[in-house]
Motif scaffolding. Structure first.
Motif, PDB file in Angstrom:
ATOM      1  N   ASN A  78     -41.081   1.920 -31.877  1.00  0.00           N
ATOM      2  CA  ASN A  78     -42.068   0.908 -31.512  1.00  0.00           C
ATOM      3  C   ASN A  78     -41.640  -0.445 -32.078  1.00  0.00           C
ATOM      4  O   ASN A  78     -41.164  -0.551 -33.197  1.00  0.00           O
ATOM      5  CB  ASN A  78     -43.430   1.308 -32.063  1.00  0.00           C
ATOM      6  CG  ASN A  78     -44.545   0.529 -31.411  1.00  0.00           C
ATOM      7  OD1 ASN A  78     -44.350  -0.094 -30.382  1.00  0.00           O
ATOM      8  ND2 ASN A  78     -45.715   0.571 -32.010  1.00  0.00           N
ATOM      9  N   HIS A  79     -41.776  -1.461 -31.272  1.00  0.00           N
ATOM     10  CA  HIS A  79     -41.375  -2.810 -31.664  1.00  0.00           C
ATOM     11  C   HIS A  79     -42.207  -3.791 -30.854  1.00  0.00           C
ATOM     12  O   HIS A  79     -42.610  -3.490 -29.730  1.00  0.00           O
ATOM     13  CB  HIS A  79     -39.880  -2.995 -31.383  1.00  0.00           C
ATOM     14  CG  HIS A  79     -39.259  -4.184 -32.013  1.00  0.00           C
ATOM     15  ND1 HIS A  79     -39.200  -4.368 -33.371  1.00  0.00           N
ATOM     16  CD2 HIS A  79     -38.632  -5.249 -31.474  1.00  0.00           C
ATOM     17  CE1 HIS A  79     -38.570  -5.501 -33.639  1.00  0.00           C
ATOM     18  NE2 HIS A  79     -38.212  -6.062 -32.491  1.00  0.00           N
ATOM     19  N   ARG A  80     -42.452  -4.934 -31.395  1.00  0.00           N
ATOM     20  CA  ARG A  80     -43.301  -5.915 -30.725  1.00  0.00           C
ATOM     21  C   ARG A  80     -42.701  -6.410 -29.407  1.00  0.00           C
ATOM     22  O   ARG A  80     -43.405  -6.653 -28.442  1.00  0.00           O
ATOM     23  CB  ARG A  80     -43.522  -7.084 -31.670  1.00  0.00           C
ATOM     24  CG  ARG A  80     -44.533  -8.050 -31.208  1.00  0.00           C
ATOM     25  CD  ARG A  80     -44.738  -9.116 -32.257  1.00  0.00           C
ATOM     26  NE  ARG A  80     -46.046  -9.695 -32.111  1.00  0.00           N
ATOM     27  CZ  ARG A  80     -46.547 -10.596 -32.908  1.00  0.00           C
ATOM     28  NH1 ARG A  80     -45.834 -11.027 -33.929  1.00  0.00           N
ATOM     29  NH2 ARG A  80     -47.743 -11.069 -32.709  1.00  0.00           N
ATOM     30  N   TYR A  81     -41.386  -6.577 -29.387  1.00  0.00           N
ATOM     31  CA  TYR A  81     -40.693  -7.086 -28.202  1.00  0.00           C
ATOM     32  C   TYR A  81     -39.708  -6.034 -27.704  1.00  0.00           C
ATOM     33  O   TYR A  81     -39.486  -5.026 -28.356  1.00  0.00           O
ATOM     34  CB  TYR A  81     -39.938  -8.374 -28.533  1.00  0.00           C
ATOM     35  CG  TYR A  81     -40.812  -9.423 -29.152  1.00  0.00           C
ATOM     36  CD1 TYR A  81     -41.704 -10.150 -28.370  1.00  0.00           C
ATOM     37  CD2 TYR A  81     -40.773  -9.676 -30.516  1.00  0.00           C
ATOM     38  CE1 TYR A  81     -42.525 -11.113 -28.935  1.00  0.00           C
ATOM     39  CE2 TYR A  81     -41.587 -10.631 -31.086  1.00  0.00           C
ATOM     40  CZ  TYR A  81     -42.459 -11.349 -30.292  1.00  0.00           C
ATOM     41  OH  TYR A  81     -43.270 -12.293 -30.850  1.00  0.00           O
ATOM     42  N   LEU A  82     -39.091  -6.283 -26.575  1.00  0.00           N
ATOM     43  CA  LEU A  82     -38.063  -5.382 -26.061  1.00  0.00           C
ATOM     44  C   LEU A  82     -36.707  -5.835 -26.580  1.00  0.00           C
ATOM     45  O   LEU A  82     -36.280  -6.962 -26.338  1.00  0.00           O
ATOM     46  CB  LEU A  82     -38.061  -5.384 -24.525  1.00  0.00           C
ATOM     47  CG  LEU A  82     -37.056  -4.447 -23.859  1.00  0.00           C
ATOM     48  CD1 LEU A  82     -37.280  -3.002 -24.293  1.00  0.00           C
ATOM     49  CD2 LEU A  82     -37.159  -4.567 -22.349  1.00  0.00           C
ATOM     50  N   GLU A  83     -36.058  -4.967 -27.323  1.00  0.00           N
ATOM     51  CA  GLU A  83     -34.738  -5.249 -27.882  1.00  0.00           C
ATOM     52  C   GLU A  83     -33.823  -4.086 -27.502  1.00  0.00           C
ATOM     53  O   GLU A  83     -34.001  -2.965 -27.974  1.00  0.00           O
ATOM     54  CB  GLU A  83     -34.837  -5.382 -29.399  1.00  0.00           C
ATOM     55  CG  GLU A  83     -33.550  -5.751 -30.067  1.00  0.00           C
ATOM     56  CD  GLU A  83     -33.726  -5.888 -31.573  1.00  0.00           C
ATOM     57  OE1 GLU A  83     -32.771  -5.559 -32.276  1.00  0.00           O
ATOM     58  OE2 GLU A  83     -34.803  -6.305 -32.024  1.00  0.00           O
ATOM     59  N   ALA A 137     -41.248  -1.924 -21.345  1.00  0.00           N
ATOM     60  CA  ALA A 137     -41.961  -3.175 -21.625  1.00  0.00           C
ATOM     61  C   ALA A 137     -41.682  -3.680 -23.038  1.00  0.00           C
ATOM     62  O   ALA A 137     -41.613  -4.867 -23.269  1.00  0.00           O
ATOM     63  CB  ALA A 137     -43.455  -2.984 -21.434  1.00  0.00           C
ATOM     64  N   ARG A 138     -41.528  -2.760 -23.994  1.00  0.00           N
ATOM     65  CA  ARG A 138     -41.293  -3.156 -25.367  1.00  0.00           C
ATOM     66  C   ARG A 138     -40.673  -2.007 -26.147  1.00  0.00           C
ATOM     67  O   ARG A 138     -40.693  -0.866 -25.717  1.00  0.00           O
ATOM     68  CB  ARG A 138     -42.579  -3.630 -26.041  1.00  0.00           C
ATOM     69  CG  ARG A 138     -43.686  -2.622 -25.995  1.00  0.00           C
ATOM     70  CD  ARG A 138     -44.944  -3.144 -26.576  1.00  0.00           C
ATOM     71  NE  ARG A 138     -45.057  -2.657 -27.947  1.00  0.00           N
ATOM     72  CZ  ARG A 138     -46.099  -2.833 -28.706  1.00  0.00           C
ATOM     73  NH1 ARG A 138     -47.128  -3.495 -28.269  1.00  0.00           N
ATOM     74  NH2 ARG A 138     -46.134  -2.372 -29.923  1.00  0.00           N
ATOM     75  N   LYS A 160     -37.658  -1.145 -29.624  1.00  0.00           N
ATOM     76  CA  LYS A 160     -36.268  -1.331 -30.060  1.00  0.00           C
ATOM     77  C   LYS A 160     -35.514  -0.112 -29.565  1.00  0.00           C
ATOM     78  O   LYS A 160     -35.759   1.009 -30.011  1.00  0.00           O
ATOM     79  CB  LYS A 160     -36.197  -1.449 -31.579  1.00  0.00           C
ATOM     80  CG  LYS A 160     -34.816  -1.754 -32.064  1.00  0.00           C
ATOM     81  CD  LYS A 160     -34.806  -2.081 -33.530  1.00  0.00           C
ATOM     82  CE  LYS A 160     -33.386  -2.407 -33.922  1.00  0.00           C
ATOM     83  NZ  LYS A 160     -33.310  -2.913 -35.279  1.00  0.00           N
ATOM     84  N   ARG A 180     -34.687  -2.970 -18.879  1.00  0.00           N
ATOM     85  CA  ARG A 180     -35.759  -3.973 -18.763  1.00  0.00           C
ATOM     86  C   ARG A 180     -36.727  -3.640 -17.640  1.00  0.00           C
ATOM     87  O   ARG A 180     -37.920  -3.905 -17.742  1.00  0.00           O
ATOM     88  CB  ARG A 180     -35.163  -5.357 -18.522  1.00  0.00           C
ATOM     89  CG  ARG A 180     -34.668  -6.016 -19.751  1.00  0.00           C
ATOM     90  CD  ARG A 180     -34.303  -7.475 -19.496  1.00  0.00           C
ATOM     91  NE  ARG A 180     -33.578  -7.971 -20.640  1.00  0.00           N
ATOM     92  CZ  ARG A 180     -32.271  -8.196 -20.668  1.00  0.00           C
ATOM     93  NH1 ARG A 180     -31.542  -8.004 -19.595  1.00  0.00           N
ATOM     94  NH2 ARG A 180     -31.683  -8.629 -21.754  1.00  0.00           N
TER      95      ARG A 180
END
Length: 60
Positions: free
Chosen positions: A24-29, A54-55, A57, A50
């Motif tokens: 889990n991560h705030r953004y998509l990395e 949606a999000r 790591k 992508r």
């Protein structure tokens, strides 16, 4: 949340193994780790991820 998936398949005399690890991560990395011979596919791998995610790591 953590996720892990692995698939393998024989391919024309070679073995192809695909692993995806995600946390889990705030953004998509997205971090693709491809052999040098397949490095040219890195952008295509990122785009496919992508479109599907949606999000998180993600190591591919």
């Amino acid at each position: 949340m953590t996720a892990f998936a692995r698939a393998d398949r024989p391919l024309e005399g070679y073995g192809l193994v695909w692993e995806i690890k995600a946390v889990n991560h705030r953004y998509l990395e997205i971090s693709p780790r491809l052999p040098d011979a397949l490095r040219s596919l890195e952008n295509a791998v990122r785009e496919r991820c992508r479109k599907a995610l949606a999000r998180g790591k993600v190591e591919v």
